[in-house]
Design an enzyme around this catalytic site. Structure first.
Site, PDB file in Angstrom:
ATOM      1  N   HIS A  31       0.816  -1.216   0.000  1.00  0.00           N
ATOM      2  CA  HIS A  31       0.000   0.000   0.000  1.00  0.00           C
ATOM      3  C   HIS A  31       0.849   1.265   0.000  1.00  0.00           C
ATOM      4  CE1 HIS A  31       0.193   0.883   4.409  1.00  0.00           C
ATOM      5  NE2 HIS A  31       0.170  -0.437   4.570  1.00  0.00           N
ATOM      6  N   ASP A  43       6.265   0.457   6.629  1.00  0.00           N
ATOM      7  CA  ASP A  43       4.812   0.314   6.443  1.00  0.00           C
ATOM      8  C   ASP A  43       4.281   1.469   5.606  1.00  0.00           C
ATOM      9  OD1 ASP A  43       2.185  -0.445   6.634  1.00  0.00           O
ATOM     10  OD2 ASP A  43       1.895   0.415   8.618  1.00  0.00           O
ATOM     11  N   GLU A  79      -4.761   2.333   2.636  1.00  0.00           N
ATOM     12  CA  GLU A  79      -4.989   1.139   3.462  1.00  0.00           C
ATOM     13  C   GLU A  79      -5.269   1.535   4.907  1.00  0.00           C
ATOM     14  OE1 GLU A  79      -3.596  -2.114   6.221  1.00  0.00           O
ATOM     15  OE2 GLU A  79      -2.810  -0.098   5.982  1.00  0.00           O
ATOM     16  N   GLU A  80      -4.515   2.529   5.369  1.00  0.00           N
ATOM     17  CA  GLU A  80      -4.495   2.801   6.812  1.00  0.00           C
ATOM     18  C   GLU A  80      -5.848   3.246   7.366  1.00  0.00           C
ATOM     19  OE1 GLU A  80      -2.103   1.941   8.545  1.00  0.00           O
ATOM     20  OE2 GLU A  80      -0.193   2.160   7.491  1.00  0.00           O
ATOM     21  N   ASP A 107       3.146  -6.521   3.266  1.00  0.00           N
ATOM     22  CA  ASP A 107       2.770  -5.411   4.155  1.00  0.00           C
ATOM     23  C   ASP A 107       3.183  -5.725   5.587  1.00  0.00           C
ATOM     24  OD1 ASP A 107       1.721  -3.083   5.193  1.00  0.00           O
ATOM     25  OD2 ASP A 107      -0.343  -3.806   5.234  1.00  0.00           O
ATOM     26  N   HIS A 179       3.936   2.569  12.784  1.00  0.00           N
ATOM     27  CA  HIS A 179       3.113   3.732  13.148  1.00  0.00           C
ATOM     28  C   HIS A 179       3.778   4.623  14.208  1.00  0.00           C
ATOM     29  CE1 HIS A 179      -0.904   1.806  11.546  1.00  0.00           C
ATOM     30  NE2 HIS A 179       0.087   1.782  10.672  1.00  0.00           N
TER      31      HIS A 179
HETATM   32 ZN    ZN Z   1       0.671  -1.536   6.195  1.00  0.00          ZN
END
Ligand code: ZN
Length: 228
Positions: A31, A43, A79-80, A107, A179
Protein backbone atom coordinates in the site's frame (compact mmCIF):
# COMPACT_ATOMS: atom_id res chain seq x y z
CA UNK A 1 -3.54 16.42 14.97
CA UNK A 2 -6.88 17.07 13.36
CA UNK A 3 -9.19 15.60 10.76
CA UNK A 4 -8.99 17.71 7.60
CA UNK A 5 -11.77 16.10 5.62
CA UNK A 6 -11.73 13.76 2.61
CA UNK A 7 -10.08 13.75 -0.80
CA UNK A 8 -9.80 11.34 -3.71
CA UNK A 9 -6.68 9.17 -4.09
CA UNK A 10 -5.86 6.41 -6.57
CA UNK A 11 -4.54 2.87 -6.74
CA UNK A 12 -1.41 2.74 -8.90
CA UNK A 13 -1.38 -0.31 -11.18
CA UNK A 14 1.41 -1.64 -13.38
CA UNK A 15 1.43 -4.84 -15.37
CA UNK A 16 3.89 -7.12 -17.13
CA UNK A 17 1.86 -8.67 -19.92
CA UNK A 18 1.91 -12.44 -20.03
CA UNK A 19 3.40 -14.38 -22.94
CA UNK A 20 0.39 -16.54 -23.82
CA UNK A 21 -2.44 -15.90 -21.31
CA UNK A 22 -2.34 -12.11 -20.93
CA UNK A 23 -5.88 -11.89 -19.52
CA UNK A 24 -4.98 -14.10 -16.55
CA UNK A 25 -3.31 -12.28 -13.69
CA UNK A 26 -1.07 -12.94 -10.71
CA UNK A 27 -1.56 -10.02 -8.34
CA UNK A 28 1.15 -8.69 -6.03
CA UNK A 29 1.44 -5.39 -4.21
CA UNK A 30 1.51 -3.29 -1.09
CA UNK A 31 0.00 0.00 0.00
CA UNK A 32 1.01 3.48 -1.03
CA UNK A 33 -0.09 5.45 2.01
CA UNK A 34 1.55 5.49 5.43
CA UNK A 35 0.85 6.61 8.96
CA UNK A 36 1.91 10.22 9.26
CA UNK A 37 4.41 10.09 12.13
CA UNK A 38 7.34 8.41 10.36
CA UNK A 39 8.34 8.12 6.71
CA UNK A 40 6.52 4.83 6.17
CA UNK A 41 9.69 2.98 5.13
CA UNK A 42 8.59 -0.32 6.65
CA UNK A 43 4.81 0.31 6.44
CA UNK A 44 4.53 0.09 3.62
CA UNK A 45 7.31 1.55 1.50
CA UNK A 46 9.05 -1.81 1.76
CA UNK A 47 6.06 -3.72 0.39
CA UNK A 48 5.65 -1.42 -2.58
CA UNK A 49 9.41 -1.54 -3.27
CA UNK A 50 9.61 -5.35 -2.97
CA UNK A 51 6.69 -6.08 -5.27
CA UNK A 52 7.53 -3.33 -7.75
CA UNK A 53 11.10 -4.60 -7.95
CA UNK A 54 9.79 -8.11 -8.59
CA UNK A 55 7.63 -6.85 -11.45
CA UNK A 56 10.52 -4.80 -12.79
CA UNK A 57 12.95 -7.75 -12.82
CA UNK A 58 10.46 -10.04 -14.57
CA UNK A 59 9.67 -7.25 -17.01
CA UNK A 60 13.34 -7.05 -17.99
CA UNK A 61 13.27 -10.59 -19.36
CA UNK A 62 13.11 -11.00 -23.14
CA UNK A 63 9.43 -11.33 -24.14
CA UNK A 64 9.84 -14.99 -25.07
CA UNK A 65 10.96 -15.75 -21.49
CA UNK A 66 8.09 -13.99 -19.78
CA UNK A 67 5.63 -16.15 -17.86
CA UNK A 68 2.40 -17.23 -19.56
CA UNK A 69 0.17 -15.01 -17.42
CA UNK A 70 0.37 -11.32 -16.63
CA UNK A 71 1.87 -10.04 -13.40
CA UNK A 72 0.02 -7.07 -11.99
CA UNK A 73 1.66 -4.93 -9.31
CA UNK A 74 -0.71 -2.71 -7.35
CA UNK A 75 0.25 0.07 -4.94
CA UNK A 76 -3.05 0.34 -3.09
CA UNK A 77 -4.37 3.70 -1.92
CA UNK A 78 -5.41 4.43 1.65
CA UNK A 79 -4.99 1.14 3.46
CA UNK A 80 -4.50 2.80 6.81
CA UNK A 81 -7.93 4.41 7.06
CA UNK A 82 -9.86 1.26 6.19
CA UNK A 83 -8.61 -0.63 3.10
CA UNK A 84 -10.25 1.85 0.74
CA UNK A 85 -7.98 1.01 -2.20
CA UNK A 86 -8.29 -2.72 -1.66
CA UNK A 87 -12.06 -2.50 -1.42
CA UNK A 88 -12.25 -0.35 -4.56
CA UNK A 89 -10.03 -2.84 -6.44
CA UNK A 90 -12.27 -5.75 -5.43
CA UNK A 91 -15.41 -3.87 -6.45
CA UNK A 92 -13.94 -2.83 -9.80
CA UNK A 93 -12.63 -6.30 -10.69
CA UNK A 94 -15.17 -8.70 -9.25
CA UNK A 95 -16.35 -9.66 -12.76
CA UNK A 96 -12.74 -10.78 -13.48
CA UNK A 97 -12.29 -12.69 -10.24
CA UNK A 98 -11.55 -16.04 -11.92
CA UNK A 99 -8.88 -14.41 -14.11
CA UNK A 100 -7.05 -13.40 -10.91
CA UNK A 101 -5.21 -16.68 -10.39
CA UNK A 102 -3.67 -15.89 -7.02
CA UNK A 103 -2.50 -12.88 -5.06
CA UNK A 104 0.18 -12.09 -2.46
CA UNK A 105 0.77 -8.88 -0.57
CA UNK A 106 3.85 -7.50 1.16
CA UNK A 107 2.77 -5.41 4.16
CA UNK A 108 4.93 -6.39 7.11
CA UNK A 109 8.17 -4.50 6.63
CA UNK A 110 11.30 -5.93 5.04
CA UNK A 111 12.25 -8.68 7.48
CA UNK A 112 13.30 -11.98 5.94
CA UNK A 113 10.62 -14.31 4.63
CA UNK A 114 10.71 -17.63 6.49
CA UNK A 115 7.59 -19.48 5.29
CA UNK A 116 5.35 -19.81 2.24
CA UNK A 117 1.79 -20.92 2.56
CA UNK A 118 -1.46 -20.91 0.63
CA UNK A 119 -4.83 -22.50 1.06
CA UNK A 120 -5.56 -23.90 -2.39
CA UNK A 121 -7.64 -26.84 -3.62
CA UNK A 122 -6.19 -30.29 -4.25
CA UNK A 123 -5.73 -29.75 -8.00
CA UNK A 124 -3.35 -26.84 -7.30
CA UNK A 125 -1.17 -28.57 -4.72
CA UNK A 126 1.40 -29.73 -7.29
CA UNK A 127 1.91 -26.21 -8.61
CA UNK A 128 2.13 -24.90 -5.06
CA UNK A 129 4.72 -27.52 -4.16
CA UNK A 130 6.81 -26.52 -7.18
CA UNK A 131 6.85 -22.91 -5.96
CA UNK A 132 7.71 -24.01 -2.41
CA UNK A 133 10.62 -26.09 -3.74
CA UNK A 134 12.01 -23.09 -5.64
CA UNK A 135 11.69 -20.89 -2.53
CA UNK A 136 13.50 -23.36 -0.26
CA UNK A 137 17.06 -22.24 -1.22
CA UNK A 138 16.12 -18.74 0.04
CA UNK A 139 15.57 -20.21 3.51
CA UNK A 140 11.79 -20.32 3.12
CA UNK A 141 9.93 -23.31 4.50
CA UNK A 142 6.64 -24.69 3.23
CA UNK A 143 3.90 -23.66 5.68
CA UNK A 144 1.35 -26.05 7.08
CA UNK A 145 -1.69 -26.91 5.01
CA UNK A 146 -4.83 -24.93 5.61
CA UNK A 147 -2.97 -21.76 6.50
CA UNK A 148 -3.19 -18.72 4.32
CA UNK A 149 -1.71 -15.30 4.43
CA UNK A 150 -3.77 -12.81 2.53
CA UNK A 151 -2.59 -9.25 3.20
CA UNK A 152 -5.01 -6.50 4.23
CA UNK A 153 -5.43 -4.89 0.80
CA UNK A 154 -6.15 -8.25 -0.84
CA UNK A 155 -8.55 -9.38 1.87
CA UNK A 156 -11.66 -7.78 0.27
CA UNK A 157 -11.01 -9.64 -3.02
CA UNK A 158 -10.06 -12.80 -1.12
CA UNK A 159 -13.41 -12.59 0.67
CA UNK A 160 -15.07 -12.72 -2.76
CA UNK A 161 -13.03 -15.81 -3.69
CA UNK A 162 -9.56 -14.92 -5.04
CA UNK A 163 -6.88 -17.43 -3.98
CA UNK A 164 -4.14 -15.97 -1.79
CA UNK A 165 -0.60 -16.95 -0.91
CA UNK A 166 1.30 -15.73 2.12
CA UNK A 167 5.04 -15.08 2.28
CA UNK A 168 5.45 -14.88 6.06
CA UNK A 169 8.09 -12.47 7.32
CA UNK A 170 10.20 -12.16 10.42
CA UNK A 171 8.37 -9.39 12.27
CA UNK A 172 10.38 -9.50 15.49
CA UNK A 173 10.95 -5.74 15.52
CA UNK A 174 8.07 -4.69 13.24
CA UNK A 175 5.84 -3.36 16.00
CA UNK A 176 8.75 -1.49 17.61
CA UNK A 177 8.59 0.91 14.64
CA UNK A 178 5.11 0.46 13.16
CA UNK A 179 3.11 3.73 13.15
CA UNK A 180 5.84 5.59 15.06
CA UNK A 181 8.32 8.35 14.11
CA UNK A 182 10.96 5.58 14.00
CA UNK A 183 9.54 4.01 10.81
CA UNK A 184 12.47 5.18 8.68
CA UNK A 185 14.70 3.68 5.98
CA UNK A 186 17.62 2.96 8.33
CA UNK A 187 15.50 0.20 9.93
CA UNK A 188 15.59 -1.80 6.70
CA UNK A 189 18.33 -4.39 6.20
CA UNK A 190 19.33 -4.39 2.50
CA UNK A 191 20.13 -8.13 2.54
CA UNK A 192 16.71 -8.98 3.95
CA UNK A 193 15.08 -6.65 1.44
CA UNK A 194 16.89 -8.44 -1.40
CA UNK A 195 15.72 -11.82 -0.08
CA UNK A 196 12.13 -10.54 -0.16
CA UNK A 197 12.52 -9.39 -3.77
CA UNK A 198 13.96 -12.77 -4.76
CA UNK A 199 11.04 -14.53 -3.10
CA UNK A 200 8.41 -12.38 -4.82
CA UNK A 201 10.12 -12.84 -8.20
CA UNK A 202 10.11 -16.60 -7.67
CA UNK A 203 6.52 -16.74 -6.47
CA UNK A 204 5.11 -14.39 -9.11
CA UNK A 205 6.95 -15.95 -12.03
CA UNK A 206 6.14 -19.55 -11.16
CA UNK A 207 2.51 -18.81 -10.26
CA UNK A 208 2.13 -16.97 -13.57
CA UNK A 209 3.63 -19.88 -15.45
CA UNK A 210 1.98 -22.75 -13.54
CA UNK A 211 -0.12 -25.41 -15.21
CA UNK A 212 -3.73 -25.03 -14.16
CA UNK A 213 -5.28 -22.54 -11.78
CA UNK A 214 -5.17 -21.95 -8.00
CA UNK A 215 -8.88 -22.22 -7.36
CA UNK A 216 -10.05 -18.60 -7.52
CA UNK A 217 -13.85 -18.74 -7.83
CA UNK A 218 -16.70 -16.54 -6.66
CA UNK A 219 -17.92 -17.57 -3.23
CA UNK A 220 -21.64 -18.13 -2.88
CA UNK A 221 -23.43 -15.17 -1.34
CA UNK A 222 -23.69 -15.57 2.40
CA UNK A 223 -27.17 -16.74 3.27
CA UNK A 224 -29.41 -13.96 4.52
CA UNK A 225 -30.26 -14.35 8.19
CA UNK A 226 -33.67 -15.91 8.70
CA UNK A 227 -36.45 -13.52 9.62
CA UNK A 228 -37.75 -13.83 13.13
ZN1 ZN B 1 0.67 -1.54 6.19
Amino acid sequence: MSWDGEYTSQNVVGEITGRSKPNEVVLIGGHLDSWDLGTGAIDDGAGVAITMAAGHLIGQLPKAQRPARSIRVVAFANEEQGLWGGRAYAEAHKAQLRQHQIGAESDFGAGRIYAFKADVPAHAQAALAQIAQALAPLGIAAGSAGEEGCGPDLSPFHALGMACAGLAQDGTDYFDYHHTPDDTLDKIDPAALAQNVAAYVTFAYLAADADGDFGSAPKPEAAAPAAK
